[in-house]
Structure formats: structure tokens, C-alpha cells
Design an enzyme around this catalytic site. Structure first.
Site, PDB file in Angstrom:
ATOM      1  N   PHE A   1     -11.796  -7.561  13.493  1.00 44.12           N
ATOM      2  CA  PHE A   1     -10.670  -7.986  12.652  1.00 44.12           C
ATOM      3  C   PHE A   1     -10.297  -6.869  11.668  1.00 44.12           C
ATOM      4  O   PHE A   1     -11.163  -6.323  10.989  1.00 44.12           O
ATOM      5  CB  PHE A   1     -11.056  -9.260  11.877  1.00 44.12           C
ATOM      6  N   GLN A   2      -9.037  -6.517  11.637  1.00 41.47           N
ATOM      7  CA  GLN A   2      -8.489  -5.457  10.770  1.00 41.47           C
ATOM      8  C   GLN A   2      -9.172  -4.110  10.992  1.00 41.47           C
ATOM      9  O   GLN A   2      -9.342  -3.336  10.060  1.00 41.47           O
ATOM     10  CB  GLN A   2      -8.539  -5.876   9.297  1.00 41.47           C
TER      11      GLN A   2
ATOM     12  N   GLU B   1       0.821  -1.221   0.000  1.00 39.28           N
ATOM     13  CA  GLU B   1       0.000   0.000   0.000  1.00 39.28           C
ATOM     14  C   GLU B   1       0.853   1.268   0.000  1.00 39.28           C
ATOM     15  O   GLU B   1       0.438   2.303  -0.514  1.00 39.28           O
ATOM     16  CB  GLU B   1      -0.960  -0.003   1.192  1.00 39.28           C
TER      17      GLU B   1
ATOM     18  N   MET C   1      24.245   9.420   2.169  1.00 44.33           N
ATOM     19  CA  MET C   1      23.990  10.723   2.780  1.00 44.33           C
ATOM     20  C   MET C   1      24.263  10.666   4.289  1.00 44.33           C
ATOM     21  O   MET C   1      24.809  11.604   4.869  1.00 44.33           O
ATOM     22  CB  MET C   1      22.545  11.151   2.500  1.00 44.33           C
TER      23      MET C   1
ATOM     24  N   LYS D   1     -17.810  -1.251   5.544  1.00 43.77           N
ATOM     25  CA  LYS D   1     -18.251  -2.231   4.553  1.00 43.77           C
ATOM     26  C   LYS D   1     -19.776  -2.228   4.376  1.00 43.77           C
ATOM     27  O   LYS D   1     -20.279  -2.370   3.256  1.00 43.77           O
ATOM     28  CB  LYS D   1     -17.760  -3.625   4.975  1.00 43.77           C
TER      29      LYS D   1
HETATM   30  C1  LIG Z   1      18.215  14.821   1.497  1.00 40.15           C
HETATM   31  C2  LIG Z   1      17.464  16.075   1.176  1.00 40.15           C
HETATM   32  C3  LIG Z   1      18.146  17.253   0.956  1.00 40.15           C
HETATM   33  C4  LIG Z   1      17.462  18.410   0.574  1.00 40.15           C
HETATM   34  N1  LIG Z   1      18.174  19.532   0.242  1.00 40.15           N
HETATM   35  C5  LIG Z   1      17.531  20.555  -0.358  1.00 40.15           C
HETATM   36  C6  LIG Z   1      18.254  21.649  -0.912  1.00 40.15           C
HETATM   37  O1  LIG Z   1      19.474  21.699  -0.878  1.00 40.15           O
HETATM   38  N2  LIG Z   1      17.543  22.624  -1.514  1.00 40.15           N
HETATM   39  C7  LIG Z   1      16.174  22.593  -1.614  1.00 40.15           C
HETATM   40  O2  LIG Z   1      15.580  23.466  -2.236  1.00 40.15           O
HETATM   41  N3  LIG Z   1      15.476  21.605  -1.049  1.00 40.15           N
HETATM   42  C8  LIG Z   1      16.121  20.580  -0.463  1.00 40.15           C
HETATM   43  N4  LIG Z   1      15.388  19.531   0.030  1.00 40.15           N
HETATM   44  C9  LIG Z   1      13.914  19.606  -0.037  1.00 40.15           C
HETATM   45  C10 LIG Z   1      13.349  20.376   1.160  1.00 40.15           C
HETATM   46  O3  LIG Z   1      13.340  19.541   2.278  1.00 40.15           O
HETATM   47  C11 LIG Z   1      11.926  20.904   0.857  1.00 40.15           C
HETATM   48  O4  LIG Z   1      11.105  19.849   0.451  1.00 40.15           O
HETATM   49  C12 LIG Z   1      11.883  21.950  -0.238  1.00 40.15           C
HETATM   50  O5  LIG Z   1      12.905  22.883  -0.101  1.00 40.15           O
HETATM   51  C13 LIG Z   1      10.533  22.660  -0.198  1.00 40.15           C
HETATM   52  O6  LIG Z   1      10.289  23.259  -1.406  1.00 40.15           O
HETATM   53  P1  LIG Z   1       9.270  24.460  -1.551  1.00 40.15           P
HETATM   54  O7  LIG Z   1       9.575  25.557  -0.595  1.00 40.15           O
HETATM   55  O8  LIG Z   1       9.230  24.792  -2.996  1.00 40.15           O
HETATM   56  O9  LIG Z   1       7.934  23.915  -0.986  1.00 40.15           O
HETATM   57  P2  LIG Z   1       6.701  22.924  -1.371  1.00 40.15           P
HETATM   58  O10 LIG Z   1       6.763  21.890  -0.357  1.00 40.15           O
HETATM   59  O11 LIG Z   1       6.690  22.570  -2.791  1.00 40.15           O
HETATM   60  O12 LIG Z   1       5.596  23.943  -1.004  1.00 40.15           O
HETATM   61  C14 LIG Z   1       5.006  24.778  -1.947  1.00 40.15           C
HETATM   62  C15 LIG Z   1       4.603  26.116  -1.343  1.00 40.15           C
HETATM   63  O13 LIG Z   1       3.846  26.788  -2.348  1.00 40.15           O
HETATM   64  C16 LIG Z   1       2.525  27.028  -1.885  1.00 40.15           C
HETATM   65  N5  LIG Z   1       1.610  26.776  -2.999  1.00 40.15           N
HETATM   66  C17 LIG Z   1       1.101  25.604  -3.417  1.00 40.15           C
HETATM   67  N6  LIG Z   1       0.312  25.793  -4.481  1.00 40.15           N
HETATM   68  C18 LIG Z   1       0.324  27.116  -4.742  1.00 40.15           C
HETATM   69  C19 LIG Z   1      -0.290  27.940  -5.723  1.00 40.15           C
HETATM   70  N7  LIG Z   1      -1.107  27.435  -6.660  1.00 40.15           N
HETATM   71  N8  LIG Z   1      -0.049  29.267  -5.695  1.00 40.15           N
HETATM   72  C20 LIG Z   1       0.731  29.814  -4.721  1.00 40.15           C
HETATM   73  N9  LIG Z   1       1.349  29.075  -3.780  1.00 40.15           N
HETATM   74  C21 LIG Z   1       1.153  27.750  -3.799  1.00 40.15           C
HETATM   75  C22 LIG Z   1       2.293  26.096  -0.720  1.00 40.15           C
HETATM   76  O14 LIG Z   1       1.343  26.640   0.158  1.00 40.15           O
HETATM   77  C23 LIG Z   1       3.689  25.988  -0.125  1.00 40.15           C
HETATM   78  O15 LIG Z   1       3.936  27.052   0.771  1.00 40.15           O
HETATM   79  C24 LIG Z   1      16.053  18.383   0.462  1.00 40.15           C
HETATM   80  C25 LIG Z   1      15.360  17.210   0.727  1.00 40.15           C
HETATM   81  C26 LIG Z   1      16.051  16.062   1.060  1.00 40.15           C
HETATM   82  C27 LIG Z   1      15.276  14.803   1.273  1.00 40.15           C
HETATM   83  C1  LIG Z   2      12.446   5.907   5.220  1.00 36.16           C
HETATM   84  C2  LIG Z   2      13.709   6.638   5.564  1.00 36.16           C
HETATM   85  N1  LIG Z   2      14.540   6.135   6.510  1.00 36.16           N
HETATM   86  C3  LIG Z   2      15.702   6.784   6.805  1.00 36.16           C
HETATM   87  C4  LIG Z   2      16.038   7.937   6.153  1.00 36.16           C
HETATM   88  C5  LIG Z   2      17.337   8.680   6.495  1.00 36.16           C
HETATM   89  N2  LIG Z   2      18.235   8.678   5.324  1.00 36.16           N
HETATM   90  C6  LIG Z   2      18.333   9.737   4.493  1.00 36.16           C
HETATM   91  S1  LIG Z   2      19.359   9.472   3.219  1.00 36.16           S
HETATM   92  C7  LIG Z   2      19.748   7.926   3.780  1.00 36.16           C
HETATM   93  C8  LIG Z   2      20.710   7.044   3.033  1.00 36.16           C
HETATM   94  C9  LIG Z   2      20.268   6.749   1.643  1.00 36.16           C
HETATM   95  O1  LIG Z   2      21.129   5.790   1.089  1.00 36.16           O
HETATM   96  P1  LIG Z   2      21.016   5.404  -0.437  1.00 36.16           P
HETATM   97  O2  LIG Z   2      19.623   5.175  -0.822  1.00 36.16           O
HETATM   98  O3  LIG Z   2      21.949   4.283  -0.735  1.00 36.16           O
HETATM   99  O4  LIG Z   2      21.463   6.722  -1.183  1.00 36.16           O
HETATM  100  P2  LIG Z   2      22.862   7.515  -1.195  1.00 36.16           P
HETATM  101  O5  LIG Z   2      22.766   8.548  -0.137  1.00 36.16           O
HETATM  102  O6  LIG Z   2      23.940   6.526  -0.951  1.00 36.16           O
HETATM  103  O7  LIG Z   2      22.922   8.101  -2.559  1.00 36.16           O
HETATM  104  C10 LIG Z   2      19.058   7.650   4.962  1.00 36.16           C
HETATM  105  C11 LIG Z   2      19.185   6.388   5.729  1.00 36.16           C
HETATM  106  C12 LIG Z   2      15.118   8.427   5.203  1.00 36.16           C
HETATM  107  N3  LIG Z   2      15.335   9.577   4.558  1.00 36.16           N
HETATM  108  N4  LIG Z   2      13.988   7.745   4.902  1.00 36.16           N
END
Ligand SMILES: Cc1cc2nc3c(=O)[nH]c(=O)nc-3n(C[C@H](O)[C@H](O)[C@H](O)COP(=O)(O)OP(=O)(O)OC[C@H]3O[C@@H](n4cnc5c(N)ncnc54)[C@H](O)[C@@H]3O)c2cc1C
Ligand SMILES: Cc1ncc(C[n+]2csc(CCOP(=O)(O)OP(=O)(O)O)c2C)c(N)n1
Length: 585
Positions: free
Chosen positions: A114-115, A52, A483, A164
């Protein structure tokens, strides 16, 4: 004319009325009446996933790549709880999704049947809205409301829990056009006085920057077009969050690359040094702002956002504009043009000279190797070999590979880039690639993965094979939780606690076991041919790309630091001012 039908029939009828063509789901006892109706019709395709969670991410991929809501159908109890991660992911990333869950019959609710699980209770914090429908007469109207709420304002997931007995019972169907949905009507047009105030700042700005985000993509293609016009007409520099990539073309001359924790040197320093920061559909996420009291210290700030609760939540702004990006940009351009298209062009050229100096630093350059595949090189080659494909879609998992994909791949259009940003859900990519491929039969869909993330929902390869979905799985295999390992190296004294896998499957054999093609490559000289073999294969492929195990992803703003305190990488620290690799400007 009112129509009488069973609750299960209503579900299918309401989905048809909403224009749904695909459901991602998994059956169980509490949804069997609905599955029985699915069996007896052919308008809506049901994709049987393997888990799921897979259904929810597939629905996210479908939604992000089409702009339409994704639809999920799962059973009660474990079916519903397995869907929680995907709903939370969709909530964080503003993805419209409608989740239908089966529930035990109304007369058994609360008896530990159940469930049985309190699905509405469990999912209240991870949905935009949810309902437990206890009367069949209310079911169709609730479904129409659900679609309206999921897709209006800031989009997000909604859930309808359907016992259901409600599915079996007969009631009256309410058509979409007759449903009461007007109680939720988010404001789309921005306040004209506030927009005019912003125009005045645009006319005077000396060091402006446009900080754009996922809201531009949510707003639709017109928003992207208007954004391009604004950039072209004003010559302002533009950067974007991870979620906004593609709303402005990566090949555009004003493009600074992504900003934030792994953003480019030029994007982050522009944010730090600007005097006017215009946030367009982004939410000042902590990966962007770094430490708050040092965030963009010299700028006036404007924020265009459709969600009032996003404005002034993290950063106080001078000009809040509540509204939809496309509507606000349309009015903004109209007002700005009516006042004579003015900008402080001489000062903006000076600003570009400064930005171009930052660009010269080539922050994404890396030391390549003849013998080992560098992950950056693998992505550069993948980009070169696929960028001209007319219909390319990229999904990712979470980790270093995700950030490198954001840095080294270019996106010219919205809806081409599907990634888990806010929740950062490892296991997102495989099912998301399934959802995208279902929506775009002829598209080239590539999931950029790390081996650890990929293993989290790899069961969805079975879905790929069953439905002949040729999505390609491009695994940058560093045999590490890369990471995590990087943070341990840089921030935890190189104590590598549990950040590598001592047992990985043979991905080529795994591909064969799933009925897909497996390719492995470890030699940079053979990489192009191997990628071409992957692209030429008419079916799903698992590409095991063995890469350098200890490569770090730079630039990097460590937590708690400001935009001008980036780590630039080993080969560049010698040029850096300041110690320990931190570049101070
Ligand atoms: C390992 C990792 C590293 C990351 N590093 C970075 C990084 O270096 N740089 C980076 O940018 N992000 C990074 N992120 C992602 C970060 O965590 C956020 O998800 C991201 O920065 C959010 O993007 P956003 O502000 O565009 O928001 P979104 O989450 O896309 O939010 C959209 C915003 O726009 C608004 N909105 C929605 N629809 C409309 C509309 N029609 N009109 C006006 N407003 C609207 C919403 O209300 C909201 O405030 C990383 C994520 C991970 C997993
Ligand atoms: C479900 C979940 N568990 C743990 C994490 C924390 N986490 C972020 S990046 C990462 C490692 C990812 O390893 P891999 O997929 O091999 O990618 P790489 O960073 O090596 O490119 C972990 C454990 C997460 N983001 N999501």
C-alpha cells in the site's frame, strides 16, 4: 560520544544539527514515526501545507529568500510523486532542498505494498542525488551528506527515502562534525592563469558586457558586492537573466535590464554587438541565446561557473573558469588592480553612446488607457507604492505577468525575487509566497500571478490563513492563458486553441471562503487606492486586478531568432526596419 536513538529521533536530531528551523510537510502512514517526534519537540516548526507540491515550492521560496536549504517531509507513494514537480523545479533553478520521504518497510519493498512507489527510481533524474536508507545506523550520516550535497557546488534538491521500519528501529547517531562528506568537494577557487587571461581581455575590450545569472545569487551576498565593485570600477554595462535579478541593483546606472526572450532592446543588442561577453553564473539558457549560430557573433566569451558540466555545454567559450562567483571575482579584482586598473575607457564611452541610443527607444513603453487597467500599468503602480518598503519580496507564477514583473519591478538586492525560471512551473507562486512569508515574518510578500497559474495551487491559501501569513496575491486577471494566447496570436495564425477559461471563480468570494480579504479592481483611476487597501490590510489578501485581456508582452525574441530580431510591439513596429515587426540592427 555515540548516541543511541530511533531512526525517527535521528531525523529530528540531524535536522537540528543542521540548523533547520522549518519543515514544509504533509503526513501519511509511512512517516508517522517522524511526525510523532515532531509532536514532541518545539525547536523545529512544521508548516502543514495543503498539497505536497505546495511543500516543495514553499521550501524553494524559503530557500531562495534566505540562502538556506528548504526542507520537505512527505509520505510514501502519492506524497512522494506529488513532490516531483517541485524537485524538478529546484533542480532546474539551482535551489538547495532536502526532501525526506517515507517508504514502506524494507521487507515489503517490491511487493506492491500500500502506497509503495519506487521513489528513488522516480526521482533519480530530478534530484542532484538520492538515497534509500535501509539501515538505521546509516541514517544520520546520510542526512548530513544530503545537506552538504544540496548546498555545495551548483545547489539542488536531494531526497532521502526512509522505510518505516528504519524509522522505528534503534541505531547509533553520527554527529554532523563526524560525518564523511569530503568525497564531494566542488572547486571554488578559479584557475589563476585563466583569470589573468580574462583580465587581459578586460583591459583591451572595446564593447564589453557582463551577462550575469542565478549563480551570483547562489554564491551569496559577497558575490553581489564584488559584482557591484567590478561594474563601478570598470564602467562595464551589465545585464542579467531572470534568475539573477537583484544581484546588481536595478537603479544602478550601468544596468541594462533583463536580457533574453523578453529582455530589453538595449540588453539584447549589447549582447549581440559586444566584443567581450563575460558570463558570470549563468548557463546560456535557450531563452537567452536564441538561435545558437547567431548568438553574440563578434565576441570573445568567458564563462565563470561552479559546475563543470555547465561550461561549454551550449556555447563554446574562449575562457572557461571553473569556480564560485565570489571566489573568482575576488581574484579577478585583485589581479586587475595589481596590473593598474586598466580599461579601454575611451572606447567604452563610445560603446555607452551606442547603448544610450538603444535605450532611447524606450522598449518598455506601452499605450496606456483611462478605462482599462493595462497589466504593465498595474505593475508600475505596484512598484511605485511598494519599492521603498524595507523588506519587500516578490514571488510570481508563470506567464506574461511573470515577464512583466521582471520588466517593470526593480530589484536592488539579491534574494528578493522568487520565480520559476527553468521549468516554468505554473502553480509555483502561491506556495512560494507561503515559504517566503514563513521565513520573513515582517516582510511584505507579494505574489504576482495570472489567474490560471494562481488556480493551480490556490489550496495553499489555507496554509496562509492557518499560520497568519499576510502574503498578498496580486492577480493580473486577463481571463486568458495569456502567454499561450500571445504565442497563438503571433505564431499560430490567431487560432486560440483552449487558451481561455470560460469559468473562473469569484476571487473575492474565494478569498472570503479562505478567511482572507478579497479586493477587486477594474478601474485604472481606483487602482492606487485599491493597492493601498491591500497593503494596509494585516492579513492575506487576494487582489483580483481585471486587466486588458489581449495585451502582449514585448520585446519578444521569437523562438529560432537572434537577439537582433526582436518583436517590439504594435505601437513601435512603424519605426522598425524590416517587416512583420522584427527590428533588424
Ligand atoms: C515564460 C518564461 C519566459 C522566460 N523568458 C526569459 C527571458 O526573457 N530572459 C531570461 O533571462 N530568462 C527567461 N526565462 C527563464 C529561463 O528559462 C532560465 O530559467 C534562465 O534564463 C536561467 O537563468 P541562469 O542562466 O541565470 O541560470 P540558473 O538556472 O540560475 O543557473 C545558474 C548557473 O550558475 C551556476 N552556479 C550556481 N551557483 C554558482 C556559484 N556559486 N558560482 C558560480 N556559478 C554558480 C550554475 O551551475 C548554473 O550554470 C523565462 C522563463 C519562463 C518561464
Ligand atoms: C504546469 C504548467 N502547465 C502549462 C504551462 C504552459 N504555460 C505557460 S504560461 C501559460 C499560461 C499562464 O496563464 P496565466 O497564469 O493566466 O498567466 P498570463 O500569461 O495570462 O499572465 C501556460 C499554460 C506551464 N508553464 N506550466
Amino acid at each position: 560520544m555515540s548516541k543511541t536513538m530511533t531512526g525517527a529521533q535521528m531525523v529530528i536530531q540531524a535536522l537540528k544539527d543542521q540548523g533547520v528551523d522549518t519543515i514544509f510537510g504533509y503526513p501519511g502512514g509511512a512517516v508517522l514515526p517522524i511526525y510523532d517526534e515532531i509532536f514532541q519537540q518545539s525547536d523545529i516548526k512544521h508548516i502543514l501545507v495543503r498539497h505536497e507540491q505546495g511543500a516543495t515550492h514553499a521550501a524553494e521560496g524559503y530557500a531562495r529568500s534566505t540562502g538556506k536549504p528548504g526542507v520537505v517531509l512527505v509520505t510514501s507513494g502519492p506524497g512522494a510523486t506529488n513532490a516531483v514537480t517541485g524537485m524538478t523545479d529546484a533542480l532546474m533553478d539551482s535551489i538547495p532542498m532536502v526532501v525526506l520521504t517515507g517508504q514502506v518497510p524494507t521487507f515489503m519493498i517490491g511487493s506492491d505494498a500500500f502506497q509503495e512507489a519506487d521513489t528513488v527510481g522516480i526521482t533519480r533524474p530530478c534530484t542532484k542525488h538520492n538515497w534509500l536508507v535501509k539501515e538505521t545506523d546509516k541514517l544520520s550520516e546520510t542526512i548530513h551528506q544530503a545537506f552538504h550535497i544540496a548546498t555545495s557546488g551548483r545547489p539542488g534538491p536531494v531526497l532521502i527515502d526512509i522505510p518505516k521500519d528504519v524509522q522505528f528501529a534503534t541505531g547509533t547517531y553520527t554527529e554532523k562534525s563526524k560525518s564523511k562528506i569530503d568525497h564531494y568537494n566542488p572547486q571554488r577557487r578559479g584557475d589563476l592563469d585563466a583569470i589573468t587571461e580574462l583580465v587581459e581581455l578586460i583591459e583591451k575590450a572595446e564593447r564589453p558586457v557582463l551577462y550575469t545569472g542565478g549563480g551570483v545569487i547562489n554564491s551569496g551576498n559577497q558575490a553581489s558586492q564584488l559584482l557591484r565593485e567590478l561594474v563601478q570600477e570598470t564602467n562595464f554595462p551589465i545585464t542579467s537573466t531572470l534568475m539573477g535579478l537583484g544581484s546588481y541593483p536595478a537603479s544602478g546606472k550601468n544596468w541594462l535590464g533583463m536580457l533574453g526572450m523578453h529582455g530589453t532592446y538595449e540588453a539584447n543588442l549589447s549582447m549581440h554587438g559586444c566584443d567581450l561577453l563575460i558570463n558570470i553564473g549563468a548557463r546560456f539558457d535557450d531563452r537567452i541565446t536564441g538561435v545558437l549560430d547567431k548568438f553574440s557573433p563578434h565576441s570573445k566569451k568567458a564563462h565563470i561557473d561552479i559546475d563543470a558540466s555547465s561550461i561549454n555545454k551550449v556555447i563554446s567559450v574562449d575562457i572557461p573558469i571553473l569556480g564560485d562567483v565570489a571566489c573568482v571575482l575576488e581574484d579577478l579584482l585583485k589581479i586587475w588592480k595589481s596590473r593598474g586598473n586598466k580599461t579601454n575607457s575611451a572606447k567604452i564611452l563610445d560603446w555607452w553612446s551606442q547603448i544610450n541610443k538603444w535605450r532611447e527607444r524606450k522598449c518598455l513603453s506601452y499605450k496606456n488607457s483611462d478605462t482599462i487597467i493595462k497589466p504593465q500599468y498595474a505593475l508600475e503602480r505596484l512598484e511605485f507604492l511598494t519599492k521603498d518598503h524595507p523588506n519587500r519580496f516578490i514571488t510570481t507564477e508563470v506567464g506574461q505577468h511573470q515577464m512583466w514583473a521582471a520588466q517593470y519591478l526593480g530589484f536592488e538586492d539579491p534574494h528578493r525575487w522568487m520565480t520559476s525560471g527553468g521549468l516554468g512551473t505554473m502553480g509555483y507562486g502561491v506556495p512560494a509566497s507561503v515559504g517566503v512569508q514563513v521565513a520573513h515574518n515582517d516582510g511584505l510578500v507579494i505574489n504576482i500571478a495570472g489567474e490560471a497559474s494562481w488556480l493551480m495551487n490556490m489550496q495553499e491559501m489555507g496554509t496562509c490563513t492557518q499560520y497568519n501569513l499576510p502574503a498578498k496575491q496580486f492577480i493580473l486577471n486577463n481571463e486568458r492563458l495569456g502567454m499561450v494566447r500571445q504565442w497563438q496570436e503571433l505564431l499560430h495564425g490567431e487560432r486560440y486553441s483552449n487558451s481561455w477559461s470560460e469559468s473562473l471563480p469569484d476571487f473575492v468570494k474565494l478569498a472570503e471562503a479562505f478567511g482572507a480579504k478579497g479586493i477587486q479592481c477594474s478601474d485604472p483611476k481606483k487602482l492606487d487606492d485599491a493597492i493601498i487597501e491591500m497593503l494596509d490590510y494585516d492579513g492575506p489578501v487576494i487582489f483580483d486586478c481585471l486587466v486588458e485581456k489581449h495585451e502582449n508582452c514585448f520585446p519578444m525574441i521569437p523562438s529560432g531568432k537572434a537577439h537582433n530580431e526582436m518583436l517590439m510591439g504594435d505601437d513601435k513596429t512603424e519605426n522598425a526596419i524590416g517587416s512583420s515587426g522584427a527590428v533588424m540592427v
